[in-house]
Motif scaffolding. Structure first.
Motif, PDB file in Angstrom:
ATOM      1  N   SER A 475     -26.338 -22.763  24.199  1.00  0.00           N
ATOM      2  CA  SER A 475     -25.527 -22.899  22.995  1.00  0.00           C
ATOM      3  C   SER A 475     -26.214 -22.252  21.795  1.00  0.00           C
ATOM      4  O   SER A 475     -25.570 -21.555  20.995  1.00  0.00           O
ATOM      5  N   GLU A 476     -27.515 -22.467  21.679  1.00  0.00           N
ATOM      6  CA  GLU A 476     -28.267 -21.879  20.562  1.00  0.00           C
ATOM      7  C   GLU A 476     -28.341 -20.365  20.687  1.00  0.00           C
ATOM      8  O   GLU A 476     -28.268 -19.642  19.681  1.00  0.00           O
ATOM      9  N   ILE A 478     -26.088 -18.365  22.114  1.00  0.00           N
ATOM     10  CA  ILE A 478     -24.780 -17.825  21.740  1.00  0.00           C
ATOM     11  C   ILE A 478     -24.606 -17.856  20.224  1.00  0.00           C
ATOM     12  O   ILE A 478     -24.146 -16.888  19.606  1.00  0.00           O
ATOM     13  N   LYS A 479     -25.012 -18.964  19.616  1.00  0.00           N
ATOM     14  CA  LYS A 479     -24.925 -19.091  18.153  1.00  0.00           C
ATOM     15  C   LYS A 479     -25.772 -18.025  17.461  1.00  0.00           C
ATOM     16  O   LYS A 479     -25.322 -17.372  16.504  1.00  0.00           O
ATOM     17  N   ASN A 480     -26.994 -17.815  17.956  1.00  0.00           N
ATOM     18  CA  ASN A 480     -27.885 -16.819  17.344  1.00  0.00           C
ATOM     19  C   ASN A 480     -27.363 -15.403  17.529  1.00  0.00           C
ATOM     20  O   ASN A 480     -27.499 -14.558  16.633  1.00  0.00           O
ATOM     21  N   MET A 482     -24.197 -14.457  17.739  1.00  0.00           N
ATOM     22  CA  MET A 482     -23.123 -14.238  16.772  1.00  0.00           C
ATOM     23  C   MET A 482     -23.681 -14.082  15.368  1.00  0.00           C
ATOM     24  O   MET A 482     -23.193 -13.251  14.587  1.00  0.00           O
ATOM     25  N   SER A 483     -24.711 -14.833  15.042  1.00  0.00           N
ATOM     26  CA  SER A 483     -25.320 -14.741  13.714  1.00  0.00           C
ATOM     27  C   SER A 483     -25.922 -13.357  13.488  1.00  0.00           C
ATOM     28  O   SER A 483     -25.743 -12.752  12.420  1.00  0.00           O
ATOM     29  N   ASP A 505     -14.889 -15.447  10.227  1.00  0.00           N
ATOM     30  CA  ASP A 505     -15.639 -16.560   9.670  1.00  0.00           C
ATOM     31  C   ASP A 505     -15.724 -16.418   8.146  1.00  0.00           C
ATOM     32  O   ASP A 505     -15.526 -17.381   7.404  1.00  0.00           O
ATOM     33  N   ASN A 526     -15.084 -18.164  14.413  1.00  0.00           N
ATOM     34  CA  ASN A 526     -16.293 -17.385  14.689  1.00  0.00           C
ATOM     35  C   ASN A 526     -15.949 -16.164  15.537  1.00  0.00           C
ATOM     36  O   ASN A 526     -16.236 -16.113  16.740  1.00  0.00           O
ATOM     37  N   ARG A 541     -16.501 -13.088  20.472  1.00  0.00           N
ATOM     38  CA  ARG A 541     -16.330 -14.478  20.039  1.00  0.00           C
ATOM     39  C   ARG A 541     -16.922 -15.405  21.091  1.00  0.00           C
ATOM     40  O   ARG A 541     -16.913 -15.089  22.286  1.00  0.00           O
ATOM     41  N   PRO A 542     -17.433 -16.559  20.677  1.00  0.00           N
ATOM     42  CA  PRO A 542     -17.826 -17.572  21.659  1.00  0.00           C
ATOM     43  C   PRO A 542     -16.589 -18.324  22.134  1.00  0.00           C
ATOM     44  O   PRO A 542     -15.646 -18.529  21.373  1.00  0.00           O
ATOM     45  N   ILE A 549     -20.065 -16.499  25.827  1.00  0.00           N
ATOM     46  CA  ILE A 549     -19.642 -15.584  24.780  1.00  0.00           C
ATOM     47  C   ILE A 549     -18.748 -14.550  25.441  1.00  0.00           C
ATOM     48  O   ILE A 549     -19.005 -14.116  26.572  1.00  0.00           O
TER      49      ILE A 549
END
Length: 586
Positions: A475-476, A478-480, A482-483, A505, A526, A541-542, A549
């Protein structure tokens, strides 16, 4: 969340004297296993516009009786806040064939009745579209479907619906989540509720069964366009598999009612079985899921194979070629076949209304733009998630003067008619079978119809790549990813003819041709959408329901060869960047 907080949550659960024995035993087996404790307790299972969805098991980040009870209690409180009338109108509940779905449904019903809400409870498993229809048919204040759709067998979910029969929108989902967050003692939610026997005896409990089936079927028959052609080809052999799920009865029933006499089921996949023994991923998006059905079709020389997922909101198909091999269509190909069939047939019959419109998602194929233009039909593009298609129907038909014709997502979800406000694989199967009969009547196949669409509107090469990363670290990551894509969105893409970037976003669209920045009129999401020359695009996108992702690609040209060449180059360039980011250590 740190390990110490996950460990504290673990201890809070296991030391609660009201915890049931099975959950206690399961949690004892992971004592001292920091990784397992972290994954199960680093967060509460998130409630969003898709409700809850997760792996079944003990823990705050799992689907179990306690997380389902909390979701039901939160939704009950949200509905009660709307007044006595909403409570009296109550909740419609259905469930699929997954392990524990019926038990979770009964638990949710107990909690709703305990909170003074009327419950319309399905007397057997029924699919998503019938639950959506039931909410509207019985004028309920909301609905719940216990399902994890097409996920593997270890998953289950709690889909929540609003009074319009659509899944909850972002604001409503946030309100339910806030009510859930106030609930701290999860075993107490169950302990303080009526037993199943007490709830069933309540005047608030109402079963829904054959009356719902009859009303739903009658609605479907109004959507059928060419029953006279079906009558001429009633012996057309069709192979269907419900993939152990809820589509079995309603799909077979409606095919029989519109006149088909030779519908053959894949016997190994006919009856409900939450273990999905012949298909670990009961997902009609995956070509291999249709293998058993195609084997049967070859024996019968059937022109059409259809498969619905366990909650029958998605459908995949394969069609026979002239050389007797089978071609499995993409989600976009099914979408444009259905769209063109509906618009073309209605126009020829003189029943295409004024101000017709179609709704599709921002990640779905773009040939729909050209098809809609050819028939004078408006096209609205919305965020991924059928709730947004439902919102567009509400905005342009319920509140406006438009007439909804069709909605689809490239992820094999389709809808015709506005009495349902979610993906409906049952109506899709009916129309696909009808279309196959029309094709036979004209001496062609569904592939011939698809080829004619390409020849008329241009060729396409479309693909979606999913990268799965499970657990907290996934999860982290995928978040990173996208960031980092958002902070440096054009890195590595200098060779691509990018015209614009839409950041959903930040709700901004950057036009690279004139360096101007505009606003996007959407809910925040997102998503990064890159538009290239012509209709070409790619999007990142996730997933909102799975630990992955997703990267969408689409290229269009006058020949299939040119489309394929463009897609290969585009995919290679984009995936180099994405894979580099996804390979980083968190």
């Amino acid at each position: 969340m740190s390990d110490s907080i996950a460990q504290k949550r673990y201890l809070d659960w296991i030391e609660n004297p009201a915890l049931d024995k099975a959950t206690y035993k399961e949690l004892k087996t992971i004592s001292g296993d920091k990784a397992q404790i972290e994954d199960r307790f680093y967060q509460d299972l998130q409630f969003g516009t898709a409700g809850l969805r997760g792996i079944m098991g003990a823990g705050s980040n799992r689907m179990n009786i306690y997380t389902v009870a909390r979701a039901a209690a939160g939704l009950a409180e949200y509905i009660k806040q709307q007044g006595k009338d909403a409570a009296a109108r109550g909740i419609a509940i259905s469930y699929d064939s997954r392990n524990n779905s019926s038990m979770f449904a009964e638990l949710a019903a107990r909690i709703f009745v305990s909170n003074g809400l009327t419950v319309h409870f399905s007397d057997e498993l029924r699919p998503v579209p019938m639950l959506s229809f039931a909410v509207r048919h019985f004028n309920c204040a909301g609905g719940v479907m216990l399902t994890a759709s097409h996920n593997p067998k270890d998953y289950n979910g709690f889909k929540a619906y609003a009074a319009d029969g659509a899944q909850l929108g972002p604001d409503a989902a946030d309100s339910v989540a806030k009510e859930m967050a106030r609930i701290k003692d999860l075993p107490a939610v169950i302990a303080n509720s009526l037993t199943l026997e007490q709830a069933r005896k309540s005047q608030l409990w109402q079963d829904m069964g054959s009356d719902l089936d009859a009303a739903y079927d009658e609605m479907l028959l109004q959507i059928s366009l060419q029953s006279d052609v079906v009558a001429r080809h009633s012996d057309l052999p069709i192979v269907y598999t419900p993939l152990y799920g809820t589509g079995n009865k309603p799909v077979r029933r409606i095919l029989e009612k519109i006149g088909f006499k030779n519908v053959y089921l894949v016997k190994e996949q006919e009856l409900p079985d939450g273990d999905f023994p012949t298909t670990p991923f009961p997902n009609p998006e995956l070509p291999e899921t249709l293998n058993l059905a195609i084997d049967l079709a070859k024996e019968l020389q059937a022109p059409l194979v259809m498969a619905t997922d366990p909650d029958a909101d998605r459908v995949g198909i394969s069609v026979r070629r002239s050389d007797d091999s089978y071609y499995t269509l993409s989600g976009n190909e099914i979408g444009i076949l259905l769209m063109e069939y509906i618009l073309k047939t209605k126009k020829e019959l003189g029943i295409l209304p004024d101000k017709p419109f179609v709704v599709s998602s921002i990640v779905s194929g773009r040939l729909s733009d050209r098809i809609c233009a050819a028939y004078g039909c408006d096209l609205y593009r919305v965020l991924t998630g059928f709730k947004f298609i439902a919102e567009a129907i509400h905005e342009h038909e319920d509140k406006g003067d438009g007439k909804f014709q069709f909605g689809y997502e490239e992820a094999f979800g389709y809808l015709a008619g506005s009495s349902v406000r979610d993906k409906d694989a049952v109506v899709s199967c009916m129309l696909l079978a009808e279309m196959a009969a029309v094709a036979a009547d004209e001496g062609e196949t569904l592939l011939d119809r698809l080829d004619r669409i390409y020849a008329t509107y241009g060729y396409a090469a479309e693909n979606t790549i999913s990268i799965v990363r499970e657990g907290k670290s996934g999860s982290e990551l995928i978040k990173n990813t996208m960031s980092e894509m958002r902070s440096d969105p054009f890195n590595g893409f200098s060779s691509l003819p990018i015209r614009s970037l839409s950041d959903f976003d930040k709700l901004i669209k950057i036009n690279l041709e004139n360096s101007k920045e505009g606003k996007l009129n959407y809910d925040r999401s997102n998503v990064l959408l890159y538009e290239l020359e012509g209709l070409d695009f790619f999007c990142i996108r996730p997933s909102g329901t799975e630990p992955k992702i997703k990267i969408y690609f689409a290229c269009y040209a006058d020949t299939q060869e040119e489309c394929d060449r463009k897609l290969e180059n585009l995919s290679a360039t984009v995936m180099d960047r994405i894979e580099c980011l996804m390979d980083k250590d968190v």
